[in-house]
Design a protein around this motif. Structure first.
Motif, PDB file in Angstrom:
ATOM      1  N   TYR A 116       7.705  -7.811   4.681  1.00  0.00           N
ATOM      2  CA  TYR A 116       6.848  -6.852   3.994  1.00  0.00           C
ATOM      3  C   TYR A 116       5.576  -6.657   4.797  1.00  0.00           C
ATOM      4  O   TYR A 116       5.220  -7.485   5.639  1.00  0.00           O
ATOM      5  CB  TYR A 116       6.539  -7.265   2.550  1.00  0.00           C
ATOM      6  CG  TYR A 116       5.601  -8.429   2.399  1.00  0.00           C
ATOM      7  CD1 TYR A 116       4.230  -8.239   2.317  1.00  0.00           C
ATOM      8  CD2 TYR A 116       6.082  -9.727   2.321  1.00  0.00           C
ATOM      9  CE1 TYR A 116       3.372  -9.304   2.161  1.00  0.00           C
ATOM     10  CE2 TYR A 116       5.236 -10.802   2.170  1.00  0.00           C
ATOM     11  CZ  TYR A 116       3.875 -10.586   2.091  1.00  0.00           C
ATOM     12  OH  TYR A 116       3.015 -11.650   1.941  1.00  0.00           O
ATOM     13  N   GLU A 117       4.919  -5.535   4.540  1.00  0.00           N
ATOM     14  CA  GLU A 117       3.665  -5.216   5.218  1.00  0.00           C
ATOM     15  C   GLU A 117       2.637  -4.812   4.178  1.00  0.00           C
ATOM     16  O   GLU A 117       2.977  -4.208   3.159  1.00  0.00           O
ATOM     17  CB  GLU A 117       3.846  -4.041   6.179  1.00  0.00           C
ATOM     18  CG  GLU A 117       4.777  -4.312   7.332  1.00  0.00           C
ATOM     19  CD  GLU A 117       4.979  -3.074   8.188  1.00  0.00           C
ATOM     20  OE1 GLU A 117       3.965  -2.530   8.707  1.00  0.00           O
ATOM     21  OE2 GLU A 117       6.127  -2.645   8.323  1.00  0.00           O
ATOM     22  N   ILE A 118       1.397  -5.146   4.472  1.00  0.00           N
ATOM     23  CA  ILE A 118       0.268  -4.661   3.686  1.00  0.00           C
ATOM     24  C   ILE A 118      -0.645  -3.912   4.649  1.00  0.00           C
ATOM     25  O   ILE A 118      -0.579  -4.124   5.864  1.00  0.00           O
ATOM     26  CB  ILE A 118      -0.475  -5.802   2.954  1.00  0.00           C
ATOM     27  CG1 ILE A 118      -0.982  -6.849   3.948  1.00  0.00           C
ATOM     28  CG2 ILE A 118       0.417  -6.430   1.899  1.00  0.00           C
ATOM     29  CD1 ILE A 118      -1.855  -7.921   3.327  1.00  0.00           C
ATOM     30  N   PRO A 119      -1.492  -3.036   4.132  1.00  0.00           N
ATOM     31  CA  PRO A 119      -2.354  -2.266   5.031  1.00  0.00           C
ATOM     32  C   PRO A 119      -3.373  -3.145   5.745  1.00  0.00           C
ATOM     33  O   PRO A 119      -3.747  -4.206   5.257  1.00  0.00           O
ATOM     34  CB  PRO A 119      -3.066  -1.287   4.106  1.00  0.00           C
ATOM     35  CG  PRO A 119      -2.500  -1.462   2.767  1.00  0.00           C
ATOM     36  CD  PRO A 119      -1.669  -2.683   2.742  1.00  0.00           C
ATOM     37  N   MET A 120      -3.821  -2.656   6.869  1.00  0.00           N
ATOM     38  CA  MET A 120      -4.893  -3.323   7.600  1.00  0.00           C
ATOM     39  C   MET A 120      -6.209  -3.048   6.870  1.00  0.00           C
ATOM     40  O   MET A 120      -6.293  -2.137   6.038  1.00  0.00           O
ATOM     41  CB  MET A 120      -4.943  -2.804   9.030  1.00  0.00           C
ATOM     42  CG  MET A 120      -3.675  -3.132   9.824  1.00  0.00           C
ATOM     43  SD  MET A 120      -3.617  -2.361  11.444  1.00  0.00           S
ATOM     44  CE  MET A 120      -4.847  -3.335  12.299  1.00  0.00           C
ATOM     45  N   ASP A 121      -7.215  -3.803   7.198  1.00  0.00           N
ATOM     46  CA  ASP A 121      -8.530  -3.647   6.573  1.00  0.00           C
ATOM     47  C   ASP A 121      -9.364  -2.560   7.252  1.00  0.00           C
ATOM     48  O   ASP A 121      -9.085  -2.162   8.379  1.00  0.00           O
ATOM     49  CB  ASP A 121      -9.313  -4.964   6.645  1.00  0.00           C
ATOM     50  CG  ASP A 121      -8.732  -6.036   5.751  1.00  0.00           C
ATOM     51  OD1 ASP A 121      -8.090  -5.694   4.754  1.00  0.00           O
ATOM     52  OD2 ASP A 121      -8.937  -7.226   6.053  1.00  0.00           O
ATOM     53  N   GLY A 122     -10.400  -2.152   6.545  1.00  0.00           N
ATOM     54  CA  GLY A 122     -11.426  -1.281   7.115  1.00  0.00           C
ATOM     55  C   GLY A 122     -10.927   0.085   7.521  1.00  0.00           C
ATOM     56  O   GLY A 122     -10.128   0.715   6.837  1.00  0.00           O
ATOM     57  N   GLU A 123     -11.412   0.526   8.674  1.00  0.00           N
ATOM     58  CA  GLU A 123     -11.101   1.866   9.157  1.00  0.00           C
ATOM     59  C   GLU A 123      -9.618   2.057   9.456  1.00  0.00           C
ATOM     60  O   GLU A 123      -9.125   3.183   9.462  1.00  0.00           O
ATOM     61  CB  GLU A 123     -11.921   2.180  10.415  1.00  0.00           C
ATOM     62  CG  GLU A 123     -13.404   2.310  10.140  1.00  0.00           C
ATOM     63  CD  GLU A 123     -14.205   2.608  11.399  1.00  0.00           C
ATOM     64  OE1 GLU A 123     -13.604   2.983  12.425  1.00  0.00           O
ATOM     65  OE2 GLU A 123     -15.430   2.461  11.349  1.00  0.00           O
ATOM     66  N   ALA A 124      -8.898   0.988   9.713  1.00  0.00           N
ATOM     67  CA  ALA A 124      -7.473   1.072  10.041  1.00  0.00           C
ATOM     68  C   ALA A 124      -6.592   1.173   8.795  1.00  0.00           C
ATOM     69  O   ALA A 124      -5.384   1.363   8.921  1.00  0.00           O
ATOM     70  CB  ALA A 124      -7.063  -0.144  10.869  1.00  0.00           C
TER      71      ALA A 124
END
Length: 184
Positions: A124-132
């Motif tokens: 599974y993947e979760i989104p990256m933090d901040g601007e990404a």
């Protein structure tokens, strides 16, 4: 003679271009996004069970009556020749009791992309933090489906109210279900 050679090269070029076009059309992966709740419900439930089994807060899990609660909004899925990709917005919250009071341990509220093979979660993947953050979600989708990432972001994905209901019901044996933050 010169005209004949030019015509042959032109014909060969046209045949090559046509053959290349047909090859690209036949080998292009066609993705069909499935929003069907009935088909995806098993994937959603399997994904949530996977998170529940593999997400423990090591710092708090030995506290009295430690529990992890989850709630989700399903978004849909698509498949290629080998895998099924499932999208959902998942909220988690873990709680425990201490001295008759209810404490919040940890939690999250974000979109997930699960990869299934043979109806089992393999990653599974979760989104990256901040601007990404937004770009990382956009990359979850094949180029032909990149427009769908915005639907994932636009949905009413806040499922924390459901977790709060679950927590209050589960810990109803306490004198108060007011959640404490921090420790005594």
């Amino acid at each position: 003679m010169k005209k004949k050679i030019i015509r042959i090269f032109a014909l060969l070029f046209i045949l090559f271009a046509a053959a290349t076009s047909v090859f690209l059309i036949l080998t292009e992966t066609v993705y069909i996004f499935d929003f069907s709740e009935n088909k995806n419900i098993c994937f959603y439930e399997t994904a949530v069970a996977y998170i529940r089994e593999n997400t423990k807060d090591a710092y708090y899990e030995n506290e009295k009556d430690y529990q992890l609660f989850t709630s989700y909004n399903g978004f849909g899925s698509y498949s290629d020749a080998n895998y099924t990709y499932v999208f959902l917005w998942l909220s988690t919250g873990s709680y425990y009791t201490k001295n008759g009071k209810l404490y919040s341990a940890s939690g999250s509220n974000m979109p997930y992309k699960f990869t299934f093979k043979d109806n089992e979660v393999i990653s599974y993947e979760i989104p990256m933090d901040g601007e990404a953050y937004v770009l990382s979600i956009k990359r979850w989708f094949p180029k032909s489906m990149r427009h769908l990432y915005q639907k994932l972001l636009d949905r009413d994905n806040h499922t924390n109210d459901e977790i709060e209901k679950q927590v209050k019901a589960y810990y109803s044996y306490l004198e108060s279900t007011e959640i404490q933050y921090g420790t005594d």
